[in-house]
Design a protein around this motif. Structure first.
Motif, short mmCIF file in Angstrom:
data_model
loop_
_atom_site.label_atom_id
_atom_site.label_comp_id
_atom_site.label_asym_id
_atom_site.label_seq_id
_atom_site.Cartn_x
_atom_site.Cartn_y
_atom_site.Cartn_z
N THR A 181 0.84 -1.19 0.00
CA THR A 181 0.00 0.00 0.00
C THR A 181 0.88 1.25 0.00
OG1 THR A 181 -0.13 -0.02 2.42
CG2 THR A 181 -1.89 -1.15 1.20
N PHE A 182 0.25 2.36 -0.32
CA PHE A 182 0.93 3.65 -0.43
C PHE A 182 0.11 4.67 0.34
CE2 PHE A 182 1.86 1.01 -4.02
CZ PHE A 182 3.23 1.13 -4.22
N GLY A 183 0.55 5.02 1.53
CA GLY A 183 -0.26 5.88 2.38
C GLY A 183 -1.58 5.23 2.72
N GLY A 184 -1.58 3.91 2.83
CA GLY A 184 -2.78 3.15 3.17
C GLY A 184 -3.65 2.76 2.00
N ALA A 185 -3.34 3.25 0.79
CA ALA A 185 -4.15 2.97 -0.40
C ALA A 185 -3.48 1.92 -1.27
CB ALA A 185 -4.37 4.24 -1.21
N ASP A 186 -4.31 1.14 -1.97
CA ASP A 186 -3.76 0.12 -2.87
C ASP A 186 -3.17 0.72 -4.13
OD1 ASP A 186 -4.49 -1.93 -1.17
OD2 ASP A 186 -6.38 -2.35 -2.19
N GLU A 187 -3.62 1.90 -4.50
CA GLU A 187 -3.15 2.55 -5.71
C GLU A 187 -2.33 3.79 -5.36
OE1 GLU A 187 -6.54 3.49 -8.07
OE2 GLU A 187 -7.24 1.42 -8.21
N VAL A 188 -1.52 4.22 -6.32
CA VAL A 188 -0.75 5.44 -6.10
C VAL A 188 -0.57 6.16 -7.44
CG1 VAL A 188 1.51 4.35 -6.39
CG2 VAL A 188 1.30 6.43 -5.01
N ARG A 189 -0.59 7.48 -7.37
CA ARG A 189 -0.37 8.33 -8.56
C ARG A 189 0.92 9.11 -8.31
NH1 ARG A 189 -2.23 13.41 -10.91
NH2 ARG A 189 -2.95 13.07 -13.08
N ILE A 190 1.89 8.91 -9.18
CA ILE A 190 3.21 9.52 -9.02
C ILE A 190 3.34 10.64 -10.04
CG2 ILE A 190 5.68 9.12 -8.91
CD1 ILE A 190 5.08 6.13 -8.61
N PRO A 191 3.61 11.86 -9.61
CA PRO A 191 3.73 12.96 -10.58
C PRO A 191 4.96 12.77 -11.46
CG PRO A 191 4.40 13.68 -8.39
CD PRO A 191 3.81 12.32 -8.22
N ALA A 192 4.93 13.40 -12.63
CA ALA A 192 6.08 13.35 -13.52
C ALA A 192 7.32 13.84 -12.78
CB ALA A 192 5.82 14.20 -14.76
N GLY A 193 8.38 13.07 -12.86
CA GLY A 193 9.61 13.42 -12.17
C GLY A 193 9.65 13.00 -10.72
N GLY A 194 8.59 12.38 -10.22
CA GLY A 194 8.50 12.07 -8.80
C GLY A 194 8.93 10.66 -8.44
N GLU A 195 9.02 10.43 -7.13
CA GLU A 195 9.33 9.12 -6.57
C GLU A 195 8.45 8.89 -5.36
OE1 GLU A 195 13.56 9.52 -5.87
OE2 GLU A 195 14.03 8.63 -7.83
N VAL A 196 8.19 7.64 -5.04
CA VAL A 196 7.31 7.33 -3.92
C VAL A 196 7.77 6.05 -3.24
CG1 VAL A 196 5.64 6.00 -5.29
CG2 VAL A 196 4.88 7.17 -3.21
N TYR A 197 7.60 6.00 -1.92
CA TYR A 197 7.84 4.78 -1.15
C TYR A 197 6.51 4.14 -0.81
CZ TYR A 197 12.75 6.00 -0.25
OH TYR A 197 14.08 6.29 -0.38
N SER A 198 6.52 2.82 -0.79
CA SER A 198 5.35 2.10 -0.29
C SER A 198 5.34 2.13 1.22
CB SER A 198 5.37 0.65 -0.79
OG SER A 198 6.36 -0.09 -0.10
N ASP A 199 4.24 1.71 1.81
CA ASP A 199 4.21 1.45 3.24
C ASP A 199 4.98 0.17 3.53
OD1 ASP A 199 2.43 3.64 3.47
OD2 ASP A 199 0.70 2.32 3.09
N ALA A 200 5.25 -0.08 4.80
CA ALA A 200 5.96 -1.30 5.19
C ALA A 200 5.08 -2.52 5.00
CB ALA A 200 6.39 -1.19 6.65
#
Length: 396
Positions: free
Chosen positions: A94-113
């Motif tokens: 999950t990503f911030g508790g959600a199953d889906e995530v939207r990453i902006p152009a040029g961005g990066e994101v971590y999943s939850d543990a």
């Protein structure tokens, strides 16, 4: 204790598990899916970690995207074999508790543990489902690890046969970080550079890059440490390339100094700055004629950045390449002068003399035949192990 304090105390201390340096979408080397991207497809990717943990999170990078990226679902599991996952180990990410995530152009994101136990040299499988067209994908071209693709949402697929398409690149996946409930480790080693670090010509799915051999060597002597590989095939010390990544000086901070717990780095780059200038091919550009003085300025920049961050830096001498398309009298003279400076200047904390370790005793300008992959500039699997042996592990 208020709620904010509780969150801070209970937050995992993340350490290094695995990384890959992200590149612009491009063709070359092997077939890949970077230019076409994905649409209503699941990609399954296997990585071998050199850290340990009881929970994991992933880092997704959309660094070179031009529009937002939608990831419709993701899982992580212990690897069985090929595209198969070990039964009972699949965890929904999950990503911030959600199953889906939207990453902006040029961005990066971590999943939850996610709860998943893994030891050094074990593999994890990360699956990503893209319901909508992604556009061209930020990726790592020369993974030397098989990635699998299937039509539709196959995150829960137990049958690996549904993943009927393969490449040997990684897509969007930039890191796997691990935590075990204790304090974060502060002894990570990063190896940084071009294809000689990336592992060009090493066995597919064999984990025979010199970074793998170095991690195994450290573990065998009773001092296991995470070893991260941040090589990019074709990378240059002084020039950006659409095919071969941002120049070493510009990516050094994010790919080395920003890694969790980094303590030391082994730098092996400069071969392509020397070699590209000898070749007139569209793929080997930019190809300015770089002087030894310019290369030394580039190395000094990396040394200064590492020192300012409290990171020890080992310089790797440029290995012989006689018999390859790079080799001319001018290129050979530059290689010798750069290596002499590395060995004698004292500017690095230590020197890994890869050139001496892999040279042919009968012709020091060439790789030893027993260590040559066949192109006269990249080692074979045994040569990569010799490279690992040339690193002074006490200096790390």
């Amino acid at each position: 204790m208020n709620r904010i304090d509780e969150v801070h105390v209970n937050a995992p201390s993340w350490g290094s598990g695995w990384t890959a340096a992200v590149q612009r979408p491009s063709e070359g080397f092997h077939k890949n899916w970077a230019r076409e991207g994905f649409a209503d497809q699941t990609v399954r990717q296997v990585v071998r970690v050199t850290g340990t943990g009881t929970s994991a999170r992933i880092k997704l990078s959309h660094r070179y995207g031009s529009s937002p990226l939608e990831v419709a679902g993701a899982t992580i599991a212990r690897t069985d074999r090929g595209a198969a996952e070990q039964t009972g180990t699949v965890r929904r990410l999950t990503f911030g508790g959600a199953d889906e995530v939207r990453i902006p152009a040029g961005g990066e994101v971590y999943s939850d543990a996610a709860e998943v136990s893994v030891a050094p040299f074990e593999s994890l499988t990360v699956s990503l489902y893209f319901a909508r067209p992604t556009g061209p994908a930020s990726f790592h071209a020369q993974a030397y690890s098989t990635a699998y693709r299937a039509a539709g949402d196959q995150l829960a697929a137990a049958d690996p046969a549904v993943f009927g398409e393969t490449t040997v690149s990684w897509y969007y996946l930039a890191a796997v970080e691990l935590a075990d409930g204790g304090p974060a480790r502060e002894d990570t080693v990063v190896v940084f550079g071009d294809s000689l670090t990336d592992g060009f010509a090493s066995a597919i799915d064999g984990n025979h890059r010199y970074s793998d051999a170095l991690a195994e060597r450290l573990a065998a002597r009773g001092t296991p440490r995470p070893v991260l590989n941040q090589g990019i095939g074709g990378n240059l010390l002084l020039s950006d390339s659409a095919w071969f990544g941002d120049r070493a000086g510009d990516r050094f901070r994010r790919d080395v100094l920003d890694q969790p717990g980094v303590r030391s780095v082994v730098v092996l780059v400069g071969l392509n700055d020397i070699g590209f200038s000898e070749i007139e091919l569209p793929t080997y550009r930019p190809n300015p004629d770089r002087s030894v003085g310019e290369l030394i300025v580039g190395y000094r920049r990396l040394i200064g950045m590492a020192r300012a961050a409290g990171v020890r830096v080992t310089g790797g001498t440029i290995m012989p390449f006689k018999g390859s398309e790079y080799h001319t009298p001018a290129a050979e003279a530059k290689r010798r002068d750069v290596n002499d400076w590395m060995r004698t200047s004292g500017e690095f904390d230590a020197v890994a003399d890869f050139a001496a370790a892999l040279a042919d005793p009968a012709d020091p300008d060439a790789l030893a035949p027993a260590h040559d992959s066949g192109d006269h500039k990249h080692p074979n699997d045994e040569g990569y192990r010799v490279m690992a042996d040339a690193v002074d592990v006490d200096a790390l």
